[in-house]
Design a protein around this motif. Structure first.
Motif, PDB file in Angstrom:
ATOM      1  N   ALA A 229      88.300  12.615  93.377  1.00 36.48           N
ATOM      2  CA  ALA A 229      87.998  11.962  94.654  1.00 36.48           C
ATOM      3  C   ALA A 229      88.410  10.488  94.612  1.00 36.48           C
ATOM      4  O   ALA A 229      88.998   9.967  95.560  1.00 36.48           O
TER       5      ALA A 229
ATOM      6  N   GLN B   6      92.320  10.261  94.710  1.00 35.51           N
ATOM      7  CA  GLN B   6      92.895  10.479  96.038  1.00 35.51           C
ATOM      8  C   GLN B   6      92.565   9.329  96.986  1.00 35.51           C
ATOM      9  O   GLN B   6      93.413   8.918  97.781  1.00 35.51           O
ATOM     10  N   ALA B   7      91.350   8.793  96.905  1.00 36.91           N
ATOM     11  CA  ALA B   7      90.973   7.674  97.773  1.00 36.91           C
ATOM     12  C   ALA B   7      91.805   6.439  97.451  1.00 36.91           C
ATOM     13  O   ALA B   7      92.311   5.758  98.360  1.00 36.91           O
TER      14      ALA B   7
ATOM     15  N   THR C  31      88.903  -0.989 100.442  1.00 38.81           N
ATOM     16  CA  THR C  31      87.945  -0.072  99.824  1.00 38.81           C
ATOM     17  C   THR C  31      86.529  -0.632  99.778  1.00 38.81           C
ATOM     18  O   THR C  31      85.628   0.038  99.273  1.00 38.81           O
TER      19      THR C  31
ATOM     20  N   TRP D 159      86.667   2.570 106.315  1.00 41.01           N
ATOM     21  CA  TRP D 159      87.835   3.150 105.661  1.00 41.01           C
ATOM     22  C   TRP D 159      88.378   4.385 106.368  1.00 41.01           C
ATOM     23  O   TRP D 159      89.602   4.464 106.593  1.00 41.01           O
ATOM     24  N   PRO D 160      87.559   5.374 106.761  1.00 39.42           N
ATOM     25  CA  PRO D 160      88.127   6.570 107.417  1.00 39.42           C
ATOM     26  C   PRO D 160      88.913   6.256 108.695  1.00 39.42           C
ATOM     27  O   PRO D 160      90.029   6.777 108.855  1.00 39.42           O
TER      28      PRO D 160
ATOM     29  N   TRP E 212      94.016  13.329 102.460  1.00 38.61           N
ATOM     30  CA  TRP E 212      92.983  12.912 103.397  1.00 38.61           C
ATOM     31  C   TRP E 212      92.153  14.111 103.867  1.00 38.61           C
ATOM     32  O   TRP E 212      90.934  14.033 103.946  1.00 38.61           O
TER      33      TRP E 212
ATOM     34  N   LEU F 281      89.741  15.016 101.076  1.00 41.81           N
ATOM     35  CA  LEU F 281      88.651  14.039 100.954  1.00 41.81           C
ATOM     36  C   LEU F 281      87.664  14.153 102.114  1.00 41.81           C
ATOM     37  O   LEU F 281      86.460  13.996 101.933  1.00 41.81           O
ATOM     38  N   ARG F 282      88.164  14.412 103.288  1.00 39.50           N
ATOM     39  CA  ARG F 282      87.329  14.484 104.490  1.00 39.50           C
ATOM     40  C   ARG F 282      86.576  15.811 104.578  1.00 39.50           C
ATOM     41  O   ARG F 282      85.406  15.845 104.971  1.00 39.50           O
TER      42      ARG F 282
ATOM     43  N   TRP G 276      85.202  11.624 100.149  1.00 37.32           N
ATOM     44  CA  TRP G 276      85.680  10.238 100.208  1.00 37.32           C
ATOM     45  C   TRP G 276      84.541   9.254  99.955  1.00 37.32           C
ATOM     46  O   TRP G 276      84.767   8.172  99.408  1.00 37.32           O
TER      47      TRP G 276
ATOM     48  N   LEU H  55      85.595   6.635  97.160  1.00 36.01           N
ATOM     49  CA  LEU H  55      85.917   5.268  97.583  1.00 36.01           C
ATOM     50  C   LEU H  55      85.196   4.206  96.756  1.00 36.01           C
ATOM     51  O   LEU H  55      85.837   3.258  96.293  1.00 36.01           O
TER      52      LEU H  55
END
Length: 167
Positions: free
Chosen positions: A49, A52-53, A83, A89-90, A117, A120-121, A153, A157
């Motif tokens: 996670a 990817q973030a 971050t 962030w989203p 994304w 993560l979402r 995320w 993050l």
């Protein structure tokens, strides 16, 4: 038979494969930062996670073709700002992805960024409730036994941000 991952008319672009170099560079840099920070075990859900973030942050902070130049302190400061806990962030990720799509960026870099994304979402994990502290007392420790479901995320993050600070 021509490979499916080529660009251009007829499936080729000068005979070469479409290699997502900008995304691969962002992912490599994120991996390097997370491994150097050594906060979680590589291969763990938290690590993935965070990777990817941070890769999304790095990739979307740069131009569509990837970073222009070395690791300047200004770029790292920008990643830290994106971050940070108090930043939305989203919505920033959604806006940057939409801008890339609108500018005709439908290459493999954008496809990998959108896939990251979505993961993560849409992936929900069970973790300690970092936002559910009793009152506004910052000295109150987090009860790690009290866990909630949250999107990946929200786990990755803060790990990405802290790893950038420790690099």
């Amino acid at each position: 038979m021509l490979p499916e991952s080529t660009n251009g008319a007829g499936g080729t672009s000068g005979g070469g494969l479409a290699v997502p170099m900008a995304w691969l560079c962002a992912e490599y840099l994120a991996d390097e930062v997370l491994r150097a920070a050594a906060l979680v075990a590589p291969g763990s859900l938290e690590y993935r996670a965070g990777l990817q973030a941070l890769a999304l942050t790095v990739h979307l902070s740069e131009g569509p073709d990837g970073p222009a130049g070395g690791r300047a302190a200004g770029r790292i400061d920008a990643w830290l700002r994106h971050t940070a806990y108090d930043r939305p962030w989203p919505p920033w990720v959604e806006e940057r992805l939409a801008a890339r799509r609108a500018s005709g960026g439908d290459g493999p870099d954008l496809a990998l960024a959108e896939s990251a994304w979505r993961r993560l979402r849409d992936t929900w994990v069970r973790a300690a409730d970092l936002e559910g502290r009793a009152g506004d007392d910052q000295e109150c420790p987090v009860d790690e036994d009290e866990q909630i479901w949250l999107p990946a995320w929200k786990l990755g993050l803060p790990l990405a941000h802290l790893s950038l600070h420790l690099r």
